[in-house]
Design a protein around this motif. Structure first.
Motif, PDB file in Angstrom:
ATOM      1  N   ASN A 107       0.802  -1.223   0.000  1.00 34.74           N
ATOM      2  CA  ASN A 107       0.000   0.000   0.000  1.00 34.74           C
ATOM      3  C   ASN A 107       0.834   1.271   0.000  1.00 34.74           C
ATOM      4  N   GLY A 108       2.154   1.163   0.177  1.00 33.88           N
ATOM      5  CA  GLY A 108       3.002   2.352   0.233  1.00 33.88           C
ATOM      6  C   GLY A 108       4.444   1.913   0.190  1.00 33.88           C
ATOM      7  N   VAL A 109       5.320   2.691   0.835  1.00 34.85           N
ATOM      8  CA  VAL A 109       6.740   2.336   0.748  1.00 34.85           C
ATOM      9  C   VAL A 109       7.011   0.986   1.448  1.00 34.85           C
ATOM     10  N   ALA A 110       7.856   0.185   0.796  1.00 35.69           N
ATOM     11  CA  ALA A 110       8.314  -1.091   1.362  1.00 35.69           C
ATOM     12  C   ALA A 110       9.842  -1.001   1.358  1.00 35.69           C
ATOM     13  N   ALA A 111      10.439  -0.925   2.547  1.00 39.67           N
ATOM     14  CA  ALA A 111      11.882  -0.671   2.626  1.00 39.67           C
ATOM     15  C   ALA A 111      12.594  -1.779   3.391  1.00 39.67           C
ATOM     16  N   GLY A 112      13.843  -2.042   3.012  1.00 41.47           N
ATOM     17  CA  GLY A 112      14.649  -3.038   3.713  1.00 41.47           C
ATOM     18  C   GLY A 112      13.950  -4.383   3.741  1.00 41.47           C
ATOM     19  N   ALA A 113      13.903  -4.967   4.938  1.00 39.80           N
ATOM     20  CA  ALA A 113      13.244  -6.270   5.071  1.00 39.80           C
ATOM     21  C   ALA A 113      11.771  -6.187   4.675  1.00 39.80           C
ATOM     22  N   GLY A 114      11.175  -5.020   4.730  1.00 38.37           N
ATOM     23  CA  GLY A 114       9.775  -4.851   4.317  1.00 38.37           C
ATOM     24  C   GLY A 114       9.605  -5.118   2.831  1.00 38.37           C
ATOM     25  N   ALA A 115      10.565  -4.676   2.017  1.00 37.66           N
ATOM     26  CA  ALA A 115      10.502  -4.928   0.574  1.00 37.66           C
ATOM     27  C   ALA A 115      10.678  -6.420   0.308  1.00 37.66           C
ATOM     28  N   ASN A 116      11.645  -7.025   0.985  1.00 37.88           N
ATOM     29  CA  ASN A 116      11.930  -8.432   0.686  1.00 37.88           C
ATOM     30  C   ASN A 116      10.866  -9.371   1.246  1.00 37.88           C
ATOM     31  N   LEU A 117      10.190  -8.918   2.302  1.00 35.79           N
ATOM     32  CA  LEU A 117       9.027  -9.664   2.796  1.00 35.79           C
ATOM     33  C   LEU A 117       7.966  -9.727   1.689  1.00 35.79           C
ATOM     34  N   ALA A 118       7.734  -8.597   1.033  1.00 34.86           N
ATOM     35  CA  ALA A 118       6.748  -8.574  -0.063  1.00 34.86           C
ATOM     36  C   ALA A 118       7.196  -9.508  -1.188  1.00 34.86           C
ATOM     37  N   PHE A 119       8.480  -9.451  -1.559  1.00 30.60           N
ATOM     38  CA  PHE A 119       8.957 -10.269  -2.687  1.00 30.60           C
ATOM     39  C   PHE A 119       8.927 -11.766  -2.362  1.00 30.60           C
TER      40      PHE A 119
END
Ligand code: LHQ
Length: 262
Positions: A107-119
């Motif tokens: 829904n918005g910025v995905a940074a660090g582990a947050g981005a890789n959690l999504a991937f």
């Protein structure tokens, strides 16, 4: 276990888990990490749950690890390997091995582990306002949460290196063009579209989806012969499900199938 750091909603065979620390862009503290691990375990056990959505509250998806350390700007982060072993490593393995589809609704910025959690999720649906940042390099770290594994496989070595070593924000449309995202939708309809996608997946033959995940996971290291053998073994298992029988009957009877996940 319940915690207001993750909101849980069950509907239409879908469990939606909303990371809920908007004041720090849904960064992970210990409680949110262990809460998410617990809720994924529960989703895995519950036969009524046939798809999972992970999303964030407020303007961000997740800013990775909470770097706040209780508000002391001079505090030193003691980082040991066990921190990852007990935290993000467990989470990524849970998502990859969950016998149900997992959708990241970014829904918005995905940074660090947050981005890789999504991937690490099976499908990523992003709002047009979402962005992805391999923020690790900005604080002297390497991508974790599966990033060094997933990024080269998803986008190739050049783009993985550029993302990881420069740490620039990637917008949602570019992420889609690069194959990191299944689809991009207007931010105003993201939650609705993510639920519709998950509800559709919850009506698919769940056991076949679990076997697909197992095969995709293994394909990363198997050679073609090993993968073909795996397909033979897993297809036999798919063939033993009620849903396979239902799918063939529905085809022959010229009606839509009703899969029950058995
Ligand atoms: C935060 C955070 C955050 C705390 C925003 N923590 N408060 C594994 C092993 C062990 C240790 C380290 O980590 C890992 C895995 C990792 O994930 S490492 C990477 C950790 N994450 C980051 O480095 C990202 C840090 N955040 C940012 O770069 C920016 O906040 C992004 C690009 C995500 C968003 O930028 P803006 O839209 O400009 O928002 P902002 O920076 O103004 O943040 C809003 C608030 O959220 C702000 O608090 P404040 O009280 O000033 O409003 C931030 O301090 C807080 N926040 N991320 N990770």
């Amino acid at each position: 276990m319940s915690s207001d750091k993750i909101l849980v909603v069950h509907a239409d065979g879908v469990t939606t888990l909303t990371l809920n620390r908007p004041e720090v862009l849904n960064a992970f503290d210990g409680e949110m990490m262990h809460g998410l691990q617990h809720l994924l375990r529960e989703a895995g056990k519950d036969p009524a749950v046939r798809a999972v959505v992970i999303t964030g509250s407020g303007r961000a998806f997740c800013a990775g690890q909470d770097l706040g350390l209780g508000g002391d700007p001079n505090a030193k982060f003691e980082l040991k390997a066990d921190f990852l072993r007990k935290g993000y490593n467990v989470l990524v393995a849970q998502i990859r091995e969950l016998k149900k589809p997992v959708i990241a609704a970014v829904n918005g910025v995905a940074a660090g582990a947050g981005a890789n959690l999504a991937f690490a999720c099976d499908l990523v649906l992003a709002a047009d306002t979402a962005s992805f940042v391999q923020a690790f390099v900005k604080i002297g770290l390497i991508p974790d949460c599966g990033g060094t594994f997933l990024l080269p496989r998803l986008v190739g070595m050049q783009r993985a290196a550029g993302l990881a070593m420069l740490g620039d924000k990637l917008d949602a449309e570019t992420a889609k063009q690069w194959g990191l995202v299944w689809d991009v939708v207007p931010s105003t309809v993201l939650a609705e579209k993510a639920h519709a996608l998950a509800a559709r997946m919850a009506k698919q033959p769940t056991k076949a989806i679990a076997l697909m995940k197992q095969a995709f996971n293994a394909s990363v290291t198997n050679d073609v012969r090993a993968q073909l053998e795996m397909e033979a073994v897993l297809q036999e298992q798919a063939g033993e499900t009620d849903d396979f029988h239902e799918g063939v009957q529905a085809f022959l009877q010229k009606r839509p199938p009703v899969f029950r996940g058995r």
